[in-house]
Design an enzyme around this catalytic site. Structure first.
Site, PDB file in Angstrom:
ATOM      1  CD  GLN A  75     -10.675  -7.123  15.131  1.00 52.47           C
ATOM      2  OE1 GLN A  75      -9.699  -6.618  14.600  1.00 52.47           O
ATOM      3  NE2 GLN A  75     -11.903  -6.735  14.858  1.00 52.47           N
TER       4      GLN A  75
ATOM      5  CG  HIS B  90      -1.979  -1.097   1.099  1.00 50.82           C
ATOM      6  ND1 HIS B  90      -2.755  -1.499   2.168  1.00 50.82           N
ATOM      7  CD2 HIS B  90      -2.345  -1.894   0.055  1.00 50.82           C
ATOM      8  CE1 HIS B  90      -3.554  -2.489   1.788  1.00 50.82           C
ATOM      9  NE2 HIS B  90      -3.312  -2.737   0.516  1.00 50.82           N
TER      10      HIS B  90
ATOM     11  N   GLY C  83      -1.210  -8.846  13.293  1.00 53.41           N
ATOM     12  CA  GLY C  83      -2.022  -7.650  13.476  1.00 53.41           C
ATOM     13  C   GLY C  83      -2.953  -7.296  12.343  1.00 53.41           C
TER      14      GLY C  83
END
Length: 266
Positions: A164, A35, A138
């Site tokens: 999560q 990115h 992460g």
């Protein structure tokens, strides 16, 4: 960087744009920043890449196009160098020009709608295919095409460290031909896991050195980031002094929304 130097890891594939991995000393050939990097810009014409010690993005142009899209108007004066990207709707031009061909320089950040740089994605795929173990730190791995890289090699083990749940958790339970589990699912902070890993891989002296230098590294990284923030504020202040009717509107902060709408994973 220590794990790379000692041969424990071969390549890093990052979705972060903050340049933190390269600040640690990771060389270009050992990392694929999918990115982009806020400290790098490239020439529109000759594609020469420039590494900077300052934040390269022009957020003023970005916010101009952002407010036009959201409100249909803005008080921001559009910088002359700005050019709206047909894919993301923002401007990638940084306001500087190439020292080689005088072409406009653009940031490397991938916004929503932008295409990833081909050579960076190809390098990431090449290393993902060769990996015998993939460690995902992460991230929930919800963004394509990056999330497809973790299972590029079907025989590679997968370790996921994230608080999560992810769609790839079941892959961590995959077993090899000897019925041995090849991966692991870890529900904790990345720092906690990596400290445990380092304690197992480094000898006592190297571990003490690594821990002792950690605070020094943090200060150095923070200084780089703060320098970038100060540079941004300085540019905004300079632009505001250029004209009396210039005003940046401060929009309310909304969940999962960044102003301007840049894909910032950092």
């Amino acid at each position: 960087k220590v794990l790379l130097d000692k041969g424990f890891i071969k390549h890093i594939i990052s979705q972060n744009g903050d340049g933190l991995h390269k600040l640690s000393g990771i060389p270009n050939e050992n990392i694929s920043e999918l990115h982009g990097n806020v400290f790098e810009e490239i020439c529109e014409e000759c594609r020469t890449r420039f590494k900077r010690d300052f934040y390269t993005l022009d957020d003023i142009s970005g916010q101009y196009y952002d407010e036009i899209e959201d409100f249909g108007k803005t008080d921001i004066i559009l910088p002359k160098h700005a050019q709206r990207c047909r894919r993301c709707g923002l401007s990638h031009r940084t306001g500087r020009k190439c020292s080689k061909c005088n072409g406009y320089l653009i940031d490397t950040i991938i916004n929503f709608g932008d295409l990833l740089e081909d050579n960076i994605m190809e390098r990431a795929e090449e290393n993902a295919v060769k990996a015998d173990l993939v460690i995902s730190l992460g991230t929930t791995m919800a963004v394509t095409p990056a999330n497809g890289l973790v299972t590029k090699n079907k025989s590679a083990g997968l370790v996921i460290c994230n608080r999560q749940k992810t769609d790839f958790d079941s892959v961590c339970d995959r077993r090899n031909k000897d019925n041995q589990k090849t991966g692991a699912r870890v529900y904790t902070d990345c720092d906690v896991l990596m400290k445990c890993v380092m304690s197992l891989l480094l000898n006592t002296n190297d571990l003490i050195k690594w821990e002792g230098e950690r605070n020094v590294r943090i200060v150095r990284y923070d200084a780089q980031r703060k320098g970038a923030d100060l540079n941004k504020e300085s540019e905004k202040a300079s632009s505001s002094r250029a004209t009396s009717n210039y005003k940046v509107k401060s929009k309310g902060k909304k969940e999962n929304k960044v102003t301007p709408k840049r894909k910032k994973n950092f």
